[in-house]
Design an enzyme around this catalytic site. Structure first.
Site, PDB file in Angstrom:
ATOM      1  N   ASN A 123       0.794  -1.347  -0.027  1.00 58.30           N
ATOM      2  CA  ASN A 123       0.066  -0.053   0.062  1.00 58.30           C
ATOM      3  C   ASN A 123       0.877   1.153  -0.181  1.00 58.30           C
ATOM      4  O   ASN A 123       2.185   1.155  -0.070  1.00 58.30           O
ATOM      5  CB  ASN A 123      -0.807   0.064   1.149  1.00 58.30           C
ATOM      6  CG  ASN A 123      -0.317   0.054   2.493  1.00 58.30           C
ATOM      7  OD1 ASN A 123       0.387   0.774   3.072  1.00 58.30           O
ATOM      8  ND2 ASN A 123      -0.356  -1.392   3.281  1.00 58.30           N
ATOM      9  N   ASP A 135      -4.512  -6.227   4.513  1.00 58.19           N
ATOM     10  CA  ASP A 135      -5.481  -7.157   5.500  1.00 58.19           C
ATOM     11  C   ASP A 135      -5.720  -8.455   4.750  1.00 58.19           C
ATOM     12  O   ASP A 135      -6.245  -9.250   5.411  1.00 58.19           O
ATOM     13  CB  ASP A 135      -7.000  -6.451   5.327  1.00 58.19           C
ATOM     14  CG  ASP A 135      -6.943  -4.994   5.852  1.00 58.19           C
ATOM     15  OD1 ASP A 135      -6.332  -5.267   7.030  1.00 58.19           O
ATOM     16  OD2 ASP A 135      -7.726  -4.174   5.730  1.00 58.19           O
ATOM     17  N   LYS A 160       9.011 -16.982 -10.635  1.00 62.28           N
ATOM     18  CA  LYS A 160       8.264 -15.776 -11.176  1.00 62.28           C
ATOM     19  C   LYS A 160       7.013 -16.669 -12.110  1.00 62.28           C
ATOM     20  O   LYS A 160       7.064 -17.234 -12.895  1.00 62.28           O
ATOM     21  CB  LYS A 160       9.062 -15.251 -12.226  1.00 62.28           C
ATOM     22  CG  LYS A 160       8.462 -13.958 -12.724  1.00 62.28           C
ATOM     23  CD  LYS A 160       9.610 -13.165 -13.624  1.00 62.28           C
ATOM     24  CE  LYS A 160       8.840 -12.036 -14.443  1.00 62.28           C
ATOM     25  NZ  LYS A 160       9.521 -11.574 -15.510  1.00 62.28           N
ATOM     26  N   PHE A 203      -4.565   3.353  14.525  1.00 62.20           N
ATOM     27  CA  PHE A 203      -4.740   4.737  13.212  1.00 62.20           C
ATOM     28  C   PHE A 203      -5.691   3.846  12.338  1.00 62.20           C
ATOM     29  O   PHE A 203      -5.946   2.600  12.244  1.00 62.20           O
ATOM     30  CB  PHE A 203      -3.475   4.884  12.507  1.00 62.20           C
ATOM     31  CG  PHE A 203      -2.576   5.841  13.052  1.00 62.20           C
ATOM     32  CD1 PHE A 203      -1.788   5.630  14.470  1.00 62.20           C
ATOM     33  CD2 PHE A 203      -2.475   6.969  12.450  1.00 62.20           C
ATOM     34  CE1 PHE A 203      -1.182   6.683  14.784  1.00 62.20           C
ATOM     35  CE2 PHE A 203      -1.660   7.907  13.041  1.00 62.20           C
ATOM     36  CZ  PHE A 203      -0.835   7.788  14.250  1.00 62.20           C
ATOM     37  N   LYS A 259     -13.891   0.884  14.864  1.00 64.46           N
ATOM     38  CA  LYS A 259     -12.593   0.281  14.796  1.00 64.46           C
ATOM     39  C   LYS A 259     -12.043   0.313  16.252  1.00 64.46           C
ATOM     40  O   LYS A 259     -11.468  -0.638  16.897  1.00 64.46           O
ATOM     41  CB  LYS A 259     -11.472   0.700  13.893  1.00 64.46           C
ATOM     42  CG  LYS A 259     -11.540   0.318  12.516  1.00 64.46           C
ATOM     43  CD  LYS A 259     -10.640   0.906  11.602  1.00 64.46           C
ATOM     44  CE  LYS A 259     -11.004   0.776   9.917  1.00 64.46           C
ATOM     45  NZ  LYS A 259     -10.105   1.612   9.146  1.00 64.46           N
ATOM     46  N   LYS A 311     -11.716  -3.039  18.228  1.00 67.07           N
ATOM     47  CA  LYS A 311     -10.384  -3.599  18.582  1.00 67.07           C
ATOM     48  C   LYS A 311      -9.896  -3.258  20.166  1.00 67.07           C
ATOM     49  O   LYS A 311      -8.900  -3.590  20.408  1.00 67.07           O
ATOM     50  CB  LYS A 311      -9.376  -2.867  17.728  1.00 67.07           C
ATOM     51  CG  LYS A 311      -9.534  -3.251  16.154  1.00 67.07           C
ATOM     52  CD  LYS A 311      -8.614  -2.723  15.189  1.00 67.07           C
ATOM     53  CE  LYS A 311      -8.899  -2.870  13.689  1.00 67.07           C
ATOM     54  NZ  LYS A 311      -7.897  -3.066  12.934  1.00 67.07           N
TER      55      LYS A 311
HETATM   56  N1  CTP Z   1      -4.137  -3.364  11.740  1.00 71.34           N
HETATM   57  C1  CTP Z   1      -3.372  -4.463  12.422  1.00 71.34           C
HETATM   58  N2  CTP Z   1      -3.619  -5.521  11.709  1.00 71.34           N
HETATM   59  C2  CTP Z   1      -4.171  -5.669  10.510  1.00 71.34           C
HETATM   60  C3  CTP Z   1      -4.823  -4.659   9.937  1.00 71.34           C
HETATM   61  C4  CTP Z   1      -4.746  -3.548  10.528  1.00 71.34           C
HETATM   62  O1  CTP Z   1      -3.016  -4.423  13.332  1.00 71.34           O
HETATM   63  N3  CTP Z   1      -4.338  -6.791   9.872  1.00 71.34           N
HETATM   64  C5  CTP Z   1      -4.373  -1.938  12.506  1.00 71.34           C
HETATM   65  C6  CTP Z   1      -3.600  -0.825  12.074  1.00 71.34           C
HETATM   66  O2  CTP Z   1      -2.198  -0.724  12.144  1.00 71.34           O
HETATM   67  C7  CTP Z   1      -4.296   0.231  12.437  1.00 71.34           C
HETATM   68  C8  CTP Z   1      -5.618  -0.142  12.735  1.00 71.34           C
HETATM   69  O3  CTP Z   1      -5.723  -1.705  12.739  1.00 71.34           O
HETATM   70  O4  CTP Z   1      -3.876   0.724  13.726  1.00 71.34           O
HETATM   71  C9  CTP Z   1      -6.814   0.065  11.628  1.00 71.34           C
HETATM   72  O5  CTP Z   1      -6.093  -0.410  10.467  1.00 71.34           O
HETATM   73  P1  CTP Z   1      -7.146   0.141   8.948  1.00 71.34           P
HETATM   74  O6  CTP Z   1      -6.312  -0.393   8.189  1.00 71.34           O
HETATM   75  O7  CTP Z   1      -7.418   1.676   9.073  1.00 71.34           O
HETATM   76  O8  CTP Z   1      -8.429  -0.859   9.363  1.00 71.34           O
HETATM   77  P2  CTP Z   1      -8.584  -2.372   9.081  1.00 71.34           P
HETATM   78  O9  CTP Z   1      -9.106  -2.775  10.678  1.00 71.34           O
HETATM   79  O10 CTP Z   1      -7.576  -2.988   8.361  1.00 71.34           O
HETATM   80  O11 CTP Z   1      -9.987  -2.359   8.375  1.00 71.34           O
HETATM   81  P3  CTP Z   1     -10.451  -1.699   7.008  1.00 71.34           P
HETATM   82  O12 CTP Z   1      -9.146  -1.902   5.962  1.00 71.34           O
HETATM   83  O13 CTP Z   1     -11.597  -2.398   6.460  1.00 71.34           O
HETATM   84  O14 CTP Z   1     -10.718  -0.124   6.773  1.00 71.34           O
END
Ligand code: CTP
Length: 400
Positions: A206, A275, A285, A321, A335, A339
């Site tokens: 990302n 995610d 490859k 975050f 969230k 969480k």
């Molecule tokens: N995070 C994590 N582990 C994951 C995904 C996210 O610990 N597999 C943590 C990130 O570091 C951040 C928070 O969860 O502090 C929220 O991450 P974000 O990407 O905004 O949200 P997601 O929970 O991944 O949900 P979505 O992508 O659907 O918005």
């Protein structure tokens, strides 16, 4: 550092030219900067260079310059920090043994300000027991001594002795001039993206650059905390003094976080964790074939949710975050509660001046009692300090 006062003391080594950049960086940070030189230093760089860069009179001669009658006493007592860069073996010996035979050494003898010594010399000279003993004496007297860098030196040898880069000196100076209100605390910060391999040459990732997470790490170090940084791949340099764990995938990040989270007072998950990951990373490859390619993706572990669900066992403050492109507040609030966090920092990543790839940020800090605090648009360093102020308040209030 804005509004602080520093004196850069330059002694006679080839690295004196790097002191010019140091002065420029202090001035750019709105720090009132004065320069004192030894007369040997003036053989390497002219005082006029430092006068032009600092906008202030430079003193190098105790007796033959205008206005020096009491300057050797007042300068070191009216400043926040004296930085000796470069510090030659000779000047180090004088400081260690109380010799004041020129303006710079006399000014240091009478100083009440903190002193940062940045040695720079030939490596053999640096390793000489008398130099090492003198440096030990300076440390025992509460001066801060930076380790010189290693590498090829101007004298065509390799080893320790290089003046640390001006940016590194500035970071240490900044910490020395910052209130150490997080001293004794342990903070774990995650930063940057994770990368999930498809095959040996491709991966899914990302746009995170890690700038916000690294700003939090810098702020924590400056304020005296012991900081562990678990970072995905970025182009940023970890600040000196931080315990650094470099990782690539979400699974590696989870492992590093779990290994380092015990006894933490605060965990701040600023990383943009993938995610999903490809179910399998191909051994070879993947070759071009048909017109489309399907990739099966599986969920990665949610590290923050796992920490949140285990938190009854730990008094640690947990901060997440939320990177959002729509419904910022409601998504972030969801969230926060899903969480089990104390606070979530919500970023609108669709803006050009906030979120990914920028040096500025504008965030909403959302607390578990529903309160929301908006930050103005600020540099990521300023946002980092603001977040740490709020996390510290939560810690002092006790997390439930
Ligand atoms: N995070 C994590 N582990 C994951 C995904 C996210 O610990 N597999 C943590 C990130 O570091 C951040 C928070 O969860 O502090 C929220 O991450 P974000 O990407 O905004 O949200 P997601 O929970 O991944 O949900 P979505 O992508 O659907 O918005």
């Amino acid at each position: 550092m804005k509004g602080k006062k520093v004196i850069v003391g330059v002694s006679g080594g080839i690295a004196a030219y790097k002191a010019a950049e140091l002065v420029r960086l202090f001035v750019r940070a709105d720090v009132h900067t004065r320069v004192a030189m030894t007369s040997n230093a003036t053989r390497f760089v002219g005082p006029l260079t430092f006068e032009a860069l600092s906008g202030n009179r430079v003193i190098w001669d105790m007796f033959h310059q205008e206005g020096t009658a009491l300057d050797h006493i007042t300068w070191g007592q009216e400043t926040d920090l004296i930085i000796i860069a470069p510090a030659t073996a000779n000047l180090i010996a004088k400081l260690a043994h109380g010799i004041g035979d020129d303006f710079l050494s006399t000014m240091v003898l009478a100083a009440t300000a903190r002193i940062l010594v940045c040695p720079s010399m030939n490596s053999q000279m640096f390793m000489n027991p008398s130099v090492q003993d003198n440096l030990r004496l300076l440390r025992e007297r509460a001066m801060t001594v930076m380790e010189p860098g290693e590498g090829s030196l101007a004298c065509h040898t390799e080893g320790p002795g290089r003046l640390p880069e001006p940016e590194e000196i500035i970071e240490v100076a900044r910490a020395l001039m910052t209130h150490q209100d997080l001293s004794g605390l342990k903070i774990l910060v995650t930063a940057g993206p994770t990368v999930e391999p498809m095959d040996p040459v491709r991966y899914i990732t990302n746009r995170s650059t890690g700038k916000m997470g690294y700003a939090l790490v810098r702020a924590g170090c400056q304020r005296g905390a012991s900081v562990v940084l678990v970072s995905g791949p970025t182009s940023l340099k970890p600040p000196s003094g931080v315990a650094f764990c470099g990782v690539k995938t979400a699974a590696e990040m989870r492992k590093a976080v779990l290994e380092n989270c015990s006894e933490c007072d605060m965990i701040i998950m600023a990383a943009a964790v993938s995610d999903y990951r490809p179910r399998q990373s191909a051994q070879q490859k993947i070759k071009k074939g048909g017109d489309s390619l399907s990739l099966e993706m599986v969920k990665t572990p949610d590290i923050l949710a796992e920490l949140g669900s285990a938190r009854k066992e730990s008094p640690c403050i947990l901060i997440g975050f939320a990177a959002e492109t729509e419904d910022l507040l409601s998504n972030a609030k969801e969230k926060l509660s899903a969480k089990g966090l104390d606070m979530i920092v919500a970023n609108d990543v669709s803006r050009n001046d906030a979120g990914f790839e920028t040096d500025t940020n504008k965030v909403k800090m959302i607390y578990k009692d529903g309160q929301v605090e908006d930050s103005p648009l600020m540099s990521k360093d300023e946002v980092a300090h603001l977040i740490l102020d709020r996390v510290k308040a939560l810690l002092e209030g006790g997390a439930s």
